[in-house]
Scaffold this active site. Structure first.
Site, PDB file in Angstrom:
ATOM      1  CG  HIS A  29      -0.191  -0.053   2.523  1.00  0.00           C
ATOM      2  ND1 HIS A  29       0.473   1.021   3.077  1.00  0.00           N
ATOM      3  CD2 HIS A  29       0.001  -1.080   3.388  1.00  0.00           C
ATOM      4  CE1 HIS A  29       1.024   0.684   4.217  1.00  0.00           C
ATOM      5  NE2 HIS A  29       0.769  -0.598   4.433  1.00  0.00           N
ATOM      6  CG  ASP A  41       5.465  -3.663   6.137  1.00  0.00           C
ATOM      7  OD1 ASP A  41       4.428  -4.294   6.422  1.00  0.00           O
ATOM      8  OD2 ASP A  41       6.055  -2.928   6.961  1.00  0.00           O
TER       9      ASP A  41
END
Length: 568
Positions: free
Chosen positions: A188, A470
């Protein structure tokens, strides 16, 4: 001459006298003229002498002026070099910090290279009875990358500030090869912190989308308007109550910012040029079956995925959009039961703890920060302050201050330096690698299965998008063997391309790219890739890696056995 003529007319009756008188006056005049000529020549010589002296003085003055300018330039260059130095002696900078009247003018932005960070001391007014302190803001200037990875420089790369100069190698292959399918996993975009530093003010960031505010994108205004047609799309039920665009004037925890939206509008626009306009991967009349989209249940991942699709697809149409919900951040779907994966994750967390307690510089940094904010060191460490400080850093917002002082760039640098050391230690110990192999196998198996069907002639799901975190991308990089890749930045993209040899349609190849860089040759299954291979890796290598080679590390032959066999 008039004087001689007058006397000549008066003595016409005495020619001898006239002649004598005339000669007398003529000699007298010649003497006067000679005397005048001599005086005149002397004056000329004097003027010429003065002129030459003046020219000498003029040249001397010019030389002195040039010398002064040269010294000034050298001095200003030295000051600039000191301010650009990311590490080292900070005394010059600290003297500036002590002067509340000192300001740094905005430097002109360069188009080349990333921007190191400098402190701008700014005097603040008294607030709520607190004594006004020198606040440290972050000023960013664009320069070339330092020769070695500096914590501040790495933090700037992590921010991934939007620009129009991102040129990746996606879609590059020999002309006789055909692009069959593309699978994209993204992190994102830029978000608001997930944690807050105790007893400090959270960074004041507006999460509403305003096209006229930087950073912006030419499609941002249309993207905002297009959400009105979202009811025509198909979203899995857990995603129906999630906002499709960020909309809070004061960001909520973890909310996507305008910067994050723009990052993925740029990603989608870049991939549109590579895959749609160049290779015609999707036609103008593309169908829902040709697209596969999956997102976790967080607004920041859903909104990031929609932003990328909006600038990627030839004609964005909500009626053709279906977004599937993924409940797990590692995208393990129905294969999440894996005790050994959890075991290796616990071992990895223990390694992180042991490395942290050995770092005396980091411990002193946490102690100093805890005194500033007035909480126990353990409480500050548990609040994960780097998450909030990165938001301050990326958005050029002053680090927090209290009556006891200010958190500064040195504190930030110490924590980032430890993170870099942690990444190096993680690669050496291999505990994370074993965790990553088991954590990413379900999504890798799903990807390679879809690629295999497409290579066999299936035309469905030729473009797949996974909007993730992540903690999704990082283990994927580790499992593939890409050890030198940086930690996933905001808006990071990991792409799998499958190509077909135009001369022999039975031969298929795979390319893997990370943030636009071709990392195929860095993977464990294509590490022997040679220059004559045209930077393409045989698809069978990737297939065998996912189906067999992964399990050899655990002395197993399948995923279930690797997950449940304890190896000590």
């Amino acid at each position: 001459h008039a004087h001689i003529y007058t006397h000549t007319c008066s003595f016409t009756h005495t020619p001898a006298l006239i002649l004598t008188h005339t000669h007398t006056h003529s000699r007298k005049h010649n003497k006067e003229r000679a005397s005048w000529t001599s005086i005149h020549n002397g004056s000329v010589k004097m003027c010429m002498t003065m002129l030459f002296r003046s020219r000498f003085l003029f040249l001397l003055a010019v030389a002195a002026l040039l010398a002064v300018l040269s010294l000034s330039l050298q001095f200003s260059s030295t000051r600039r070099e000191v301010s650009m130095r990311p590490a080292g002696d900070r005394r010059t900078r600290e003297r500036r910090v002590g002067n509340p009247r000192w300001r740094t003018q905005e430097k002109p932005k360069s188009r080349n290279g990333p921007r190191p960070v400098h402190l701008i001391p700014v005097a603040t007014s008294k607030e709520d009875g607190m004594v006004a302190k020198i606040r440290k803001q972050i000023s960013v200037n664009m320069y070339t990358a330092p020769p070695s990875l500096d914590p501040i420089y790495e933090a700037y790369l992590y921010c991934n500030m939007p620009n129009n100069t991102d040129h990746g190698l996606e879609g590059h292959a020999p002309p006789d090869y055909k692009l069959l399918s593309v699978h994209v996993m993204i992190r994102h975009g830029d978000r608001y912190p997930l944690y807050a530093i105790p007893k400090t003010k959270a960074p004041a960031i507006d999460c509403t989308l305003i096209p006229g505010r930087e950073p912006s994108h030419r499609l941002l205004k249309d993207f905002i308007k297009n959400r009105n047609n979202a009811a025509k799309g198909q979203l899995d039920s857990p995603l129906n109550n999630i906002a499709l665009v960020p909309s809070h004037t004061v960001c909520e925890m973890g909310e996507l910012t305008q910067t994050g939206v723009v990052q993925h509008l740029l990603n989608g626009e870049h991939l549109n040029g590579k895959y749609i306009r160049k290779h015609r991967l999707l036609p103008d009349n593309w169908t829902m079956k040709q697209l596969y989209v999956e997102s976790t249940g967080k607004s920041r991942t859903l909104e990031s995925g929609l932003a990328l699709l909006y600038s990627l697809l030839p004609r964005f149409d909500w009626r053709k959009i279906r977004v599937r919900h993924q409940w797990s951040t590692i995208f393990c779907s129905n294969s999440c039961d894996c005790p050994m994966r959890n075991h290796y994750l616990e071992e990895e967390q223990r390694r992180q703890y042991n490395l942290r307690v050995k770092n005396n510089v980091l411990e002193r940094t946490y102690i100093e920060m805890a005194k500033i904010v007035g909480v126990p060191t353990r409480q500050l460490r548990a609040a994960n302050p780097i998450d909030s400080l990165l938001c301050h850093f990326c958005h050029n917002v002053s680090f927090p201050c209290t009556e006891q002082g200010c958190i500064n760039l040195d504190h930030f640098r110490a924590i980032k330096a430890h993170q870099l050391e942690d990444e190096r230690d993680r690669q050496r110990k291999k505990l994370y690698y074993k965790y990553a192999l088991l954590a990413t196998h379900p999504i890798l198996n799903q990807t390679v299965t879809r690629m295999q069907r497409i290579a066999q002639g299936m035309k469905d799901e030729i473009f797949a998008l996974y909007s993730a975190h992540d903690v999704t991308v990082a283990p994927m990089l580790s499992a593939l063997g890409i050890t030198h890749a940086s930690f996933p930045r905001f808006g990071a993209r990991l792409i799998f391309e499958i190509w077909q040899n135009g001369k022999d349609k039975k031969k298929n190849f795979v390319r893997i790219l990370y943030n636009g860089d071709d990392v195929t040759s860095q993977t464990s299954f294509c590490s022997g890739l040679k220059a004559h291979s045209k930077r393409l890796c045989r698809f069978e290598n990737f297939l065998n890696f996912v189906r067999k080679d992964v399990f050899a590390v655990f002395n197993s032959t399948n995923y279930y056995d690797a997950c449940h066999r304890r190896v000590f």
